[in-house]
Write a protein that holds these residues in place. Structure first.
Motif, PDB file in Angstrom:
ATOM      1  N   VAL A 210      -5.119   4.659   6.628  1.00  0.00           N
ATOM      2  CA  VAL A 210      -4.057   5.323   5.873  1.00  0.00           C
ATOM      3  C   VAL A 210      -3.974   6.804   6.222  1.00  0.00           C
ATOM      4  CG1 VAL A 210      -4.191   3.702   3.945  1.00  0.00           C
ATOM      5  CG2 VAL A 210      -5.582   5.779   3.897  1.00  0.00           C
TER       6      VAL A 210
ATOM      7  N   VAL B  76       0.829  -1.206   0.000  1.00  0.00           N
ATOM      8  CA  VAL B  76       0.000   0.000   0.000  1.00  0.00           C
ATOM      9  C   VAL B  76       0.866   1.260   0.000  1.00  0.00           C
ATOM     10  CG1 VAL B  76      -1.784   1.279   1.270  1.00  0.00           C
ATOM     11  CG2 VAL B  76      -1.893  -1.212   1.124  1.00  0.00           C
TER      12      VAL B  76
ATOM     13  N   ILE C 167      -8.996   1.070  -3.159  1.00  0.00           N
ATOM     14  CA  ILE C 167      -9.379  -0.350  -3.171  1.00  0.00           C
ATOM     15  C   ILE C 167      -9.114  -0.952  -4.549  1.00  0.00           C
ATOM     16  CG2 ILE C 167     -11.369  -1.909  -3.089  1.00  0.00           C
ATOM     17  CD1 ILE C 167     -12.474  -0.211  -0.793  1.00  0.00           C
TER      18      ILE C 167
ATOM     19  N   CYS D 193      -5.361  -1.421  -5.134  1.00  0.00           N
ATOM     20  CA  CYS D 193      -4.856  -2.620  -4.444  1.00  0.00           C
ATOM     21  C   CYS D 193      -5.289  -3.890  -5.183  1.00  0.00           C
ATOM     22  CB  CYS D 193      -5.370  -2.651  -3.005  1.00  0.00           C
ATOM     23  SG  CYS D 193      -4.682  -1.371  -1.931  1.00  0.00           S
TER      24      CYS D 193
ATOM     25  N   GLU E 147     -11.766   6.319  -1.395  1.00  0.00           N
ATOM     26  CA  GLU E 147     -11.655   4.964  -0.863  1.00  0.00           C
ATOM     27  C   GLU E 147     -11.737   3.932  -1.978  1.00  0.00           C
ATOM     28  OE1 GLU E 147     -13.815   1.988   2.392  1.00  0.00           O
ATOM     29  OE2 GLU E 147     -14.857   3.783   1.687  1.00  0.00           O
TER      30      GLU E 147
ATOM     31  N   ASN F 163      -8.612  -4.690   6.171  1.00  0.00           N
ATOM     32  CA  ASN F 163      -8.983  -3.292   6.345  1.00  0.00           C
ATOM     33  C   ASN F 163      -7.713  -2.456   6.406  1.00  0.00           C
ATOM     34  OD1 ASN F 163     -12.167  -3.034   7.417  1.00  0.00           O
ATOM     35  ND2 ASN F 163     -11.238  -5.044   7.635  1.00  0.00           N
ATOM     36  N   LEU F 164      -7.810  -1.222   5.953  1.00  0.00           N
ATOM     37  CA  LEU F 164      -6.657  -0.322   5.954  1.00  0.00           C
ATOM     38  C   LEU F 164      -6.985   0.981   6.671  1.00  0.00           C
ATOM     39  CD1 LEU F 164      -5.454  -0.569   2.226  1.00  0.00           C
ATOM     40  CD2 LEU F 164      -4.450  -1.727   4.202  1.00  0.00           C
TER      41      LEU F 164
ATOM     42  N   VAL G 279     -11.333   1.145   3.642  1.00  0.00           N
ATOM     43  CA  VAL G 279     -10.198   2.040   3.849  1.00  0.00           C
ATOM     44  C   VAL G 279     -10.659   3.192   4.728  1.00  0.00           C
ATOM     45  CG1 VAL G 279      -8.515   3.579   2.785  1.00  0.00           C
ATOM     46  CG2 VAL G 279      -9.158   1.449   1.628  1.00  0.00           C
TER      47      VAL G 279
ATOM     48  N   ALA H 193       0.492   3.577   6.463  1.00  0.00           N
ATOM     49  CA  ALA H 193      -0.590   2.600   6.332  1.00  0.00           C
ATOM     50  C   ALA H 193      -0.531   1.588   7.463  1.00  0.00           C
ATOM     51  CB  ALA H 193      -0.508   1.878   4.985  1.00  0.00           C
TER      52      ALA H 193
ATOM     53  N   VAL I  24      -9.138  -5.560  -0.651  1.00  0.00           N
ATOM     54  CA  VAL I  24      -9.337  -4.741   0.545  1.00  0.00           C
ATOM     55  C   VAL I  24     -10.816  -4.444   0.699  1.00  0.00           C
ATOM     56  CG1 VAL I  24      -8.858  -2.501   1.625  1.00  0.00           C
ATOM     57  CG2 VAL I  24      -7.055  -3.703   0.376  1.00  0.00           C
TER      58      VAL I  24
END
Length: 485
Positions: free
Chosen positions: A435, A408, A447, A450, A443, A432-433, A460, A417, A457
Motif C-alpha cells: 500500500v 482496501v 489488517i 480489512c 499494519e 498480502n498487500l 501489509v 493498493a 490479510v
C-alpha cells in the motif's frame, strides 16, 4: 527489385482520411494539447514536410523503424508520414524502451538532445522537420500490398516481459474498423485520450478519430484532463481503469462541471462494479467497458449499465470477434463453466520478429490466450474472474486481486493498493498487500480494518510507489518479487 506501387494501387490507410479532411475543412482542430492546437491543415502540411525529410534519409524498404517523440502531434505526424512512404514503424516513449526489447530495429527517430548510442542509427528530430514552405498535397506511395507489415505494437508486460506484435496494412485497417464499432456508443467528436499516443491503444484511437474528422485532446494528468474537458467541450474520454479512478478522485476532491461529456470508455483492466458506479455518478452516466488486447485489437465493448448484475461482467463480443472458454486440455467448456478465455478477431497480430510458436504461447492455433479465467453466460456475456496467474486461492476461496484492492482503497488513508498471494507457514496461500498511504497507518490496524469487512490479510507492506505499465496496470509479479522474493 520490386517496383513501388502507383498511388492508385497502394492500399488505403488512415493517413488518407487526414489528408482528405485537410482539403475539406482545413481549419478544423485535429489535435489539442494543453499549450497548443494543430488544425488538419497543419497536420497535413507537417506530414508532407516530414515525408521530404524521410526521403532524404533513404530508409531500407520494409525495415521497421522506431518513433520515440514525446510530443503527441510530432509523433502522429512522423508515423503518418512513414505510413505514406510504406515504412513500418514501432512507437516507444523513449528509444531505450524499444532498444531493451532487442527487436531488429536499427533506425530510431528521437527528440533532439537525446543520447546517441554507437552501432544504432539515431536520427534527431527537431522543429526544422515540421517547418518550411507550404507544399502541395501529393498522392501517397504507401505500402505495396495489404499483407505488408505496417505497424508493430508492444504489449504492456503486466504479466511478464513486454512482447512485440506485428500488424499488416489490412489488419491495422481492420482494427480501426473494430475500434469504430467499439466506440459507436458515443465515443466520437472531440475525444480526450489519456492512454499515451506512443502506446497501441492510444495510437489506434488517435488514428481512428483523425481518419474520421474528429479531434484528439491530450492531457498529462487527471486534473488537466477535467479542465480541458470543460474548456474544449470534450464529447468523450478514453481512459484506463487506473486513469478513470484518478479522474473520479479528482472530481470528488474539487469538481469541475463537464456538461459536454457524453461517454467515458474504460479499458485496460477488469473494472469493478464499485468503480463503474462511481464513474457513472461522478464522470458520465454513459460509461462503456472496453475489452481488448494488443494481440487482437478490440474484442468486446458494452455499456456499464448492462454489466452491473454480476461482478466481473465484461461484455458481449464485437462483430468479427469470437470469445470462447476452454478447459486445461483446450476443450470448449459448456456455458456457465469457468475456464481459460481464448479469443479470435479479424485483426489478429503475429509475434515480431516471427519466432517458434512455443516462444509466444499465448498466440497459438489462430487464437489468443490472454491468461484470463472466466465463463460465458448462455446469452454470450463474458464474466471474468481475473488473470489465472494472479487469482489468490485462500483455502479454496478464489479472489481476484482487483476486488481486494477496490475494498482496501476505501480506507481513507490508503492512496494505492496492490494485492498478491503468497504461501504462508501452513502451506496455504494468503492475501498480502502493498500500500501507498496518505497518512501513517499501523499494519495491524489495516489488517483489522480489512477483517471487519470480511477480508483476511496476512501481511501489509508500506511502499513509496507501485510499479505500473503505461496503461496504469499494476505489475503485481514485480511487487511480489521486490517484497518477498
Amino acid at each position: 527489385m520490386e517496383e513501388a506501387p502507383s498511388p492508385s494501387e497502394a492500399p488505403s490507410t488512415f493517413t488518407d482520411g487526414i489528408v482528405s479532411q485537410a482539403r475539406l475543412l482545413p481549419e478544423q482542430p485535429a489535435v489539442i494539447l494543453p499549450d497548443r492546437l494543430a488544425t488538419y491543415d497543419m497536420i497535413a502540411q507537417g506530414i508532407l514536410r516530414v515525408e521530404e525529410r524521410l526521403r532524404a534519409v533513404n530508409l531500407p524498404p520494409g525495415e521497421v523503424v522506431c518513433v520515440a517523440l514525446a510530443s503527441p502531434i510530432r509523433h502522429l505526424i512522423l508515423v503518418a508520414a512513414l505510413f505514406r512512404l510504406g515504412v513500418p514503424s514501432v512507437s516507444g516513449e523513449t528509444a531505450e524502451s524499444v532498444i531493451a526489447l532487442r527487436l531488429p530495429v536499427r533506425t530510431y527517430f528521437q527528440d533532439a538532445g537525446g543520447a546517441l548510442t554507437p552501432g544504432l542509427n539515431r536520427i534527431l528530430v527537431d522543429e526544422s522537420w515540421f517547418a518550411g514552405p507550404r507544399l502541395a498535397a501529393n498522392a501517397a506511395r504507401g505500402f505495396a500490398r495489404e499483407d505488408d507489415l505496417c505497424r508493430i505494437e508492444v504489449t504492456s508486460g503486466s504479466t511478464g516481459a513486454p512482447k512485440a506484435v506485428s500488424t499488416t496494412v489490412a489488419g491495422f485497417q481492420q482494427r480501426l474498423a473494430a475500434q469504430i464499432t467499439a466506440e459507436s456508443l458515443g465515443v466520437r467528436g472531440r475525444v480526450l485520450v489519456l492512454p499515451r499516443i506512443s502506446g497501441g491503444l492510444g495510437f489506434r484511437v488517435a488514428a481512428r478519430v483523425l481518419s474520421t474528422g474528429g479531434t484528439i485532446v491530450c492531457a498529462e494528468s487527471a486534473r488537466e484532463a477535467l479542465q480541458m474537458t470543460a474548456a474544449y467541450r470534450v464529447d468523450a474520454i478514453v481512459a484506463s481503469v487506473q486513469q478513470a479512478r484518478d479522474l473520479i478522485r479528482e472530481q470528488r476532491r474539487a469538481p469541475i462541471p463537464c456538461p459536454s461529456l457524453g461517454a467515458l470508455l474504460v479499458t485496460g483492466a477488469l473494472p469493478t462494479r464499485a468503480l463503474l458506479n462511481e464513474a457513472r455518478a461522478w464522470l458520465c452516466s454513459r460509461t462503456i467497458v472496453h475489452y481488448g488486447a494488443t494481440e487482437t485489437g478490440p474484442i468486446a465493448s458494452t455499456p456499464a449499465d448492462l454489466l452491473m448484475e454480476e461482478e466481473g461482467a465484461t461484455g458481449f463480443p464485437l462483430p468479427g470477434a469470437t470469445i470462447e472458454v476452454v478447459d486445461a486440455e483446450d476443450r470448449l467448456a459448456p456455458s456457465e463453466t469457468v475456464g481459460l478465455v481464448r479469443v479470435r478477431t479479424l485483426a489478429m497480430g503475429e509475434p515480431y520478429p516471427p519466432r517458434p510458436k512455443d516462444e509466444h504461447p499465448s498466440l497459438r492455433g489462430g487464437s489468443f490466450y490472454p491468461g484470463d479465467r472466466g465463463r460465458l453466460t448462455k446469452e454470450g456475456m463474458l464474466i471474468l474472474e481475473g488473470r489465472a496467474s494472479e487469482i489468490i486461492n485462500t483455502g479454496g476461496v478464489k479472489r481476484a486481486p482487483e476486488l481486494i484492492e477496490e475494498l482496501v482503497l476505501r480506507h481513507p488513508n490508503v492512496a494505492e493498493a496492490a494485492a498478491f498471494g503468497a504461501v504462508g507457514a501452513d502451506g496455504i496461500e494468503e492475501v498480502n498487500l502493498a500500500v501507498v498511504t496518505r497518512a501513517a497507518i499501523a499494519e495491524k490496524a489495516l489488517i483489522n480494518w480489512c477483517a471487519a469487512r470480511g477480508l483476511e490479510v496476512a501481511r501489509v507492506f508500506a511502499v513509496e510507489s507501485l510499479p505500473r505499465t503505461q496503461m496504469g496496470k499494476i505489475r503485481r509479479d514485480e511487487v511480489k518479487r521486490s517484497l518477498i522474493g
